[in-house]
Design an enzyme around this catalytic site. Structure first.
Site, mmCIF file in Angstrom:
data_model
loop_
_atom_site.group_PDB
_atom_site.id
_atom_site.type_symbol
_atom_site.label_atom_id
_atom_site.label_comp_id
_atom_site.label_asym_id
_atom_site.label_seq_id
_atom_site.Cartn_x
_atom_site.Cartn_y
_atom_site.Cartn_z
ATOM 1 N N PRO A 2 9.424 38.479 21.121
ATOM 2 C CA PRO A 2 10.421 37.935 22.068
ATOM 3 C C PRO A 2 10.989 39.033 22.960
ATOM 4 O O PRO A 2 11.439 40.059 22.479
ATOM 5 C CB PRO A 2 11.517 37.381 21.143
ATOM 6 C CG PRO A 2 10.937 37.340 19.778
ATOM 7 C CD PRO A 2 9.869 38.387 19.725
ATOM 8 N N GLU A 3 10.900 38.822 24.255
ATOM 9 C CA GLU A 3 11.493 39.730 25.225
ATOM 10 C C GLU A 3 12.599 38.969 25.949
ATOM 11 O O GLU A 3 12.932 37.851 25.576
ATOM 12 C CB GLU A 3 10.415 40.238 26.193
ATOM 13 C CG GLU A 3 9.277 40.962 25.458
ATOM 14 C CD GLU A 3 8.241 41.573 26.389
ATOM 15 O OE1 GLU A 3 8.573 41.921 27.526
ATOM 16 O OE2 GLU A 3 7.079 41.700 25.962
ATOM 17 N N LYS A 58 17.797 42.416 24.518
ATOM 18 C CA LYS A 58 17.186 41.448 23.601
ATOM 19 C C LYS A 58 18.134 41.083 22.453
ATOM 20 O O LYS A 58 17.726 40.446 21.493
ATOM 21 C CB LYS A 58 15.883 42.032 23.046
ATOM 22 C CG LYS A 58 14.853 42.327 24.145
ATOM 23 C CD LYS A 58 13.557 42.814 23.536
ATOM 24 C CE LYS A 58 13.115 44.118 24.162
ATOM 25 N NZ LYS A 58 11.921 44.676 23.530
ATOM 26 N N ARG A 247 1.526 51.647 21.065
ATOM 27 C CA ARG A 247 1.475 50.237 21.477
ATOM 28 C C ARG A 247 0.287 50.017 22.406
ATOM 29 O O ARG A 247 -0.107 50.899 23.143
ATOM 30 C CB ARG A 247 2.760 49.855 22.244
ATOM 31 C CG ARG A 247 4.068 50.210 21.539
ATOM 32 C CD ARG A 247 4.338 49.353 20.336
ATOM 33 N NE ARG A 247 4.398 47.944 20.651
ATOM 34 C CZ ARG A 247 5.478 47.317 21.119
ATOM 35 N NH1 ARG A 247 6.584 47.991 21.355
ATOM 36 N NH2 ARG A 247 5.444 46.022 21.347
#
Ligand code: ZN
Length: 275
Positions: A2-3, A58, A247
């Site tokens: 979730p961003e 966030k 990442r």
């Protein structure tokens, strides 16, 4: 993961279904959350009313009427689910807030890395966040000033919540693709036109994503993220994936070349000469 847009969507749920409600019970089902929330803290939530809901980057802040803050963060995964109190709980239910109207809000998180904390009234809350990516006041000028102080590559920098709050791995990649900027470009090498393009791209990507939860929706496709080996939507070059700062980074080697495009090369040279 979730961003900002996904968290904003979750906040909509909180705004419509949790704001104004009084907590009659909070149940914590996962040991990791039990370590964060003492039984006394949970008991003290009984009777508290949720006055206001706020997103910072966030982070989700449920402001209680007495000044305390129920602070949630989804981390890698997570969502809120609404149900009737006493209904069977979904798999991966980690915590449950029961409200005075017979509804319950369930914190669902398959990875169990999400967090919930309770902050005392009037606590100084330092979340270590830079400007919010969705803040219209956050200008290309602000971004350029911040980037000028950094030497590292732009892609990992965009994940640093102190530079800009709310972006994660997906929308950072999408923004760079849209702005035609190499993920490897050193932050302080970006010319002003590129930074302006990047700021606009972040805006466009977030606007497009907000409210649609589009990473879960097959009908709305991402442009570059998770598209390794597939043709670039602009130039048909195969999208590449590399691991950058631990990442995955997805990019188009043609649209996002490591060397600067000619249009801003002169600006860069000028900046160098001035130094
Ligand atoms: Zn391309």
């Amino acid at each position: 993961m979730p961003e900002l847009p996904e968290v904003e969507a979750a906040l909509d749920v909180l705004r419509t279904r949790a704001r104004g409600r009084t907590i009659v019970r909070m149940r914590v089902l996962h040991p990791a959350l039990r370590r964060r929330l003492a039984p006394s803290q949970l008991r003290a939530l009984v009777g508290a009313r949720i006055a206001r809901v706020e997103r910072r980057g966030k982070h989700q802040l449920l402001h209680l009427e007495d000044g305390r803050i129920l602070h949630a963060h989804f981390r890698m995964n997570g969502d809120w689910m609404l149900t009737e109190t006493g209904a069977p709980l979904p798999r991966f239910a980690r915590a449950v807030l029961d409200f005075d109207d017979g509804s319950s809000l369930v914190f669902v998180d398959s990875r169990a890395l999400g967090t919930i904390d309770v902050h005392p009234a009037n606590a100084e809350l330092d979340l270590g966040l830079g400007p919010d990516a969705a803040d219209p006041e956050w200008s290309a000028e602000h971004l350029a000033t911040a980037l000028a102080l950094r030497r590292g590559p732009i892609k990992p920098a965009l994940l640093d919540q102190r530079l800009v709050a709310g972006l994660g791995n997906i929308y950072a990649a999408e923004s760079l693709w849209r702005a035609r900027i190499s993920p490897f470009a050193p932050c302080n090498s970006l010319g002003r036109p590129q930074v302006t393009k990047l700021r606009k791209a972040i805006d466009a990507v977030l606007v497009r994503a907000t409210g649609s939860r589009y990473t879960d929706d097959d009908t709305v496709a991402l442009d570059v993220y998770d598209r390794e080996g597939l043709p670039c939507r602009r130039c048909r070059t195969r999208i590449e994936r590399v691991v950058q700062a631990g990442r995955s980074t997805y990019y188009c080697p043609h649209c996002q070349p490591k060397a600067e495009p000619k249009s801003s090369a002169s600006a860069k040279k000028g900046a160098r000469g001035a130094r």
